[in-house]
Design an enzyme around this catalytic site. Structure first.
Site, short mmCIF file in Angstrom:
data_model
loop_
_atom_site.label_atom_id
_atom_site.label_comp_id
_atom_site.label_asym_id
_atom_site.label_seq_id
_atom_site.Cartn_x
_atom_site.Cartn_y
_atom_site.Cartn_z
CG HIS A 311 37.47 42.57 46.50
ND1 HIS A 311 37.20 41.74 47.55
CD2 HIS A 311 36.40 43.40 46.38
CE1 HIS A 311 36.01 42.04 48.05
NE2 HIS A 311 35.51 43.05 47.36
CG ASP A 369 33.70 50.10 43.33
OD1 ASP A 369 34.24 49.52 44.27
OD2 ASP A 369 32.52 50.51 43.35
C1 SDX Z 1 34.69 47.64 47.34
O1 SDX Z 1 35.18 44.41 51.00
C2 SDX Z 1 34.30 44.45 50.07
O2 SDX Z 1 33.61 43.50 49.80
C3 SDX Z 1 34.17 45.79 49.39
C4 SDX Z 1 33.23 45.82 48.20
C5 SDX Z 1 31.80 45.66 48.63
O3 SDX Z 1 30.98 45.29 47.78
O4 SDX Z 1 31.49 46.00 49.79
O5 SDX Z 1 33.56 44.78 47.27
C6 SDX Z 1 33.30 47.16 47.47
O6 SDX Z 1 35.12 48.37 48.20
C7 SDX Z 1 35.57 47.13 46.22
C8 SDX Z 1 37.05 47.63 46.34
C9 SDX Z 1 37.08 49.06 45.76
N1 SDX Z 1 38.38 49.68 46.03
C10 SDX Z 1 39.21 49.99 45.01
O7 SDX Z 1 39.03 49.66 43.84
C11 SDX Z 1 40.41 50.81 45.45
C12 SDX Z 1 41.68 50.20 44.85
N2 SDX Z 1 41.89 48.87 45.49
C13 SDX Z 1 42.77 48.83 46.62
O8 SDX Z 1 42.83 49.96 47.42
C14 SDX Z 1 42.83 47.47 47.30
O9 SDX Z 1 42.87 46.53 46.33
C15 SDX Z 1 41.74 47.10 48.30
C16 SDX Z 1 41.60 48.13 49.36
C17 SDX Z 1 40.45 46.92 47.59
C18 SDX Z 1 42.15 45.77 48.93
O10 SDX Z 1 43.28 46.00 49.64
P1 SDX Z 1 43.98 44.86 50.53
O11 SDX Z 1 43.22 43.59 50.49
O12 SDX Z 1 44.29 45.44 51.85
O13 SDX Z 1 45.25 44.52 49.71
P2 SDX Z 1 46.56 45.32 49.80
O14 SDX Z 1 46.27 46.80 49.81
O15 SDX Z 1 47.38 44.74 50.88
O16 SDX Z 1 47.21 44.99 48.36
C19 SDX Z 1 48.04 43.87 48.17
C20 SDX Z 1 49.11 44.35 47.21
C21 SDX Z 1 49.86 45.58 47.72
O17 SDX Z 1 51.12 45.57 47.07
P3 SDX Z 1 52.42 44.99 47.89
O18 SDX Z 1 52.44 45.76 49.22
O19 SDX Z 1 52.12 43.51 48.12
O20 SDX Z 1 53.59 45.25 47.01
O21 SDX Z 1 48.47 44.80 45.98
C22 SDX Z 1 48.71 46.18 45.81
C23 SDX Z 1 49.10 46.74 47.15
O22 SDX Z 1 49.92 47.89 46.99
N3 SDX Z 1 47.43 46.73 45.34
C24 SDX Z 1 47.31 47.58 44.33
C25 SDX Z 1 45.94 47.78 44.19
N4 SDX Z 1 45.28 47.06 45.11
C26 SDX Z 1 46.22 46.43 45.84
N5 SDX Z 1 48.25 48.17 43.54
C27 SDX Z 1 47.74 49.00 42.59
N6 SDX Z 1 46.42 49.24 42.38
C28 SDX Z 1 45.50 48.65 43.16
N7 SDX Z 1 44.22 48.88 42.96
#
Ligand code: SDX
Length: 434
Positions: A311, A369
């Site tokens: 998140h 989720d």
């Molecule tokens: C919702 O914003 C909100 O409040 C949203 C929400 C709401 O109520 O409105 O809470 C609802 O959208 C919840 C989130 C649902 N999405 C998912 O579950 C999809 C999977 N999660 C990711 O796509 C990700 O965690 C995000 C999009 C939620 C957050 O992404 P960020 O903050 O941009 O973080 P990032 O992508 O930069 O990740 C940081 C690191 C990265 O690795 P490095 O580049 O540092 O090596 O963590 C990794 C990412 O690759 N990473 C994951 C991951 N989430 C982040 N690796 C594997 N699986 C994951 N789920």
């Protein structure tokens, strides 16, 4: 305001500039940089807005490190136990919990608007029966703009209030219509004697052929799902609604923009994606194959994410995920599905991920989720409808945030600038010179 300031100095000797700091009632202070461009001819650069506050708000507060979520100051854990969804709608819209009289009057107002214009059903006929429900919802919610000329003017508080009631009241009816259309079954009209969540369950699963008995455990679970998804400060879809409404467009069009944004798998589409991920692991052998799947997730080239994890703000357990896991347990127990393999697989996946350095180091915890899909599947909601349910619940948050922005005398049309990296001025060559 605080009397604290922030000074920006430049290594090239350009004159330093000082900005006021503004403190919130809780949470991080902000540096008020509204005069930056005027003073320096420079912009800030923050794609994804990781360090940018787009507005002031009094609606929802999240402490990502503590895993805390407050709606108008009330902890989500207390609201989920002591209130129903319409109480939370009242709270988000008007800032205080309803007393018994307010509750009666508000619930009656919402109930009186649950039907949609009969013409709405003809929009559905334009879709294939297998259209994704979010495609249908994006269309239907936008189409509401054509039916309520008396509540289109965002700048009139009375019209904002009636359009809020209409949207909250009609979303369940529209989502249920999208579902019935996909099933080839007749639409069920709302019933005024039923609660909000019970009405939705009946419109979804009843047929004209027999009376429908609502299951109070499932209705309570659904009501809690609505509460947990109601608002979440300036997430992508809420920011979309604010930016869209800042042009002065009508509330139905602005909410339709929020529906479209929520559809994305990185946002509201994650619950559908999380359940499909569990199905995929199950098909490959279930719990025994979790290690292999986690290895794929950790391999950057695989482009595989652990859906339902991570998140932008929560760097601790999403408090909604904890409540959703409890609800999941209650529903599966009530339905005699406590041995549900998918739930066991989800708990196995969660345990392994929470102990794995990759996730620990990146502070990736289950979010709202991760469990919501399992609960909704147990209730009988098809996977493709999960995000439409999320949109149903989030409509009140979008409206509350939209209303707060429009009522803020400081608001302006949103118009970010850019860092331009394209071609500088050049002349058009004749075609034989290209
Ligand atoms: C919702 O914003 C909100 O409040 C949203 C929400 C709401 O109520 O409105 O809470 C609802 O959208 C919840 C989130 C649902 N999405 C998912 O579950 C999809 C999977 N999660 C990711 O796509 C990700 O965690 C995000 C999009 C939620 C957050 O992404 P960020 O903050 O941009 O973080 P990032 O992508 O930069 O990740 C940081 C690191 C990265 O690795 P490095 O580049 O540092 O090596 O963590 C990794 C990412 O690759 N990473 C994951 C991951 N989430 C982040 N690796 C594997 N699986 C994951 N789920």
């Amino acid at each position: 305001m605080t009397d604290r300031t922030a000074t920006l100095s430049f290594s090239d000797g350009s004159p330093a500039v000082t900005f006021p700091m503004i403190a919130g009632s809780t949470g991080p202070e902000v540096i008020d940089i509204r005069t930056l461009y005027g003073k320096t001819g420079k912009f800030t650069y923050d794609p994804g807005f990781l360090s940018t506050a787009s507005c002031q708000s009094k609606i929802t507060y999240i402490d990502g490190d503590k895993g805390e979520l407050l709606y108008r100051g009330y902890p989500i854990e207390q609201l989920a136990v002591h209130c129903d969804f319409l109480d939370v709608c009242y709270l988000l819209l008007y800032g205080e919990l309803p007393n018994a009289d307010h509750q009666k009057e508000f619930d009656a107002r919402v109930t009186a608007h649950t039907m949609v214009n009969e013409q709405m059903q003809f929009f559905l006929r334009g879709f294939r029966r297998d259209a994704h429900p979010m495609a249908v919802m994006t269309g239907l919610v936008g189409a509401l703009s054509a039916f309520y000329p008396d509540s289109m003017n965002l700048h009139d508080p009375k019209q904002r209030d009636i359009s809020a009631i209409r949207l909250i009241a009609k979303m369940p009816t529209l989502v249920a219509m999208a579902y019935k259309y996909s099933m080839g079954q007749p639409y069920m009209y709302p019933r005024n004697e039923l609660s909000y969540a019970a009405n939705f369950m009946r419109m979804m699963f009843a047929t004209p052929c027999e009376d429908y008995q609502v299951n109070p455990v499932l209705v309570r679970a659904l009501d809690r799902i609505f509460i947990l998804h109601a608002d979440h400060e300036q997430n992508a879809s809420t920011s979309t609604v604010r930016l869209c409404a800042s042009s002065g467009t009508n509330p139905f069009a602005a909410i339709a923009a929020g529906v479209a944004c929520l559809w994305g798998p990185a946002h509201g589409g994650a619950n559908e994606a999380a359940l499909n991920m569990l199905y995929e692991i199950q098909a490959q052998g279930g719990i025994a194959r979790i290690g292999e799947f986690i290895a794929k997730v950790k391999d950057k080239n695989s482009n595989v994410k652990l859906m339902g994890f991570g998140h932008r703000v929560y760097k601790n357990y999403d408090p909604r995920a904890k409540l959703m896991r409890e609800t999941c347990h209650e529903v599966l127990e009530a339905l005699g599905l406590h041995d549900d393999p998918l739930f066991k697989l989800a708990m196995g996946l969660e345990k392994i991920a929470l102990e794995d350095e990759y996730f620990v180091q990146r502070k990736l915890y289950p979010n709202v989720d991760f469990y919501s899909g399992i609960v909704q599947k147990a209730i009988g909601i098809p996977t493709s409808l999960f995000t439409a349910i999320f949109a149903l619940a989030r409509t009140v948050g979008w409206i509350a945030q939209l209303n707060e922005m429009i009522a803020d005398p400081e608001y302006k049309i949103g118009r970010p600038r850019q860092l331009y990296k394209g071609a500088t001025r050049r002349s058009v060559p004749a075609i034989d010179k290209r």
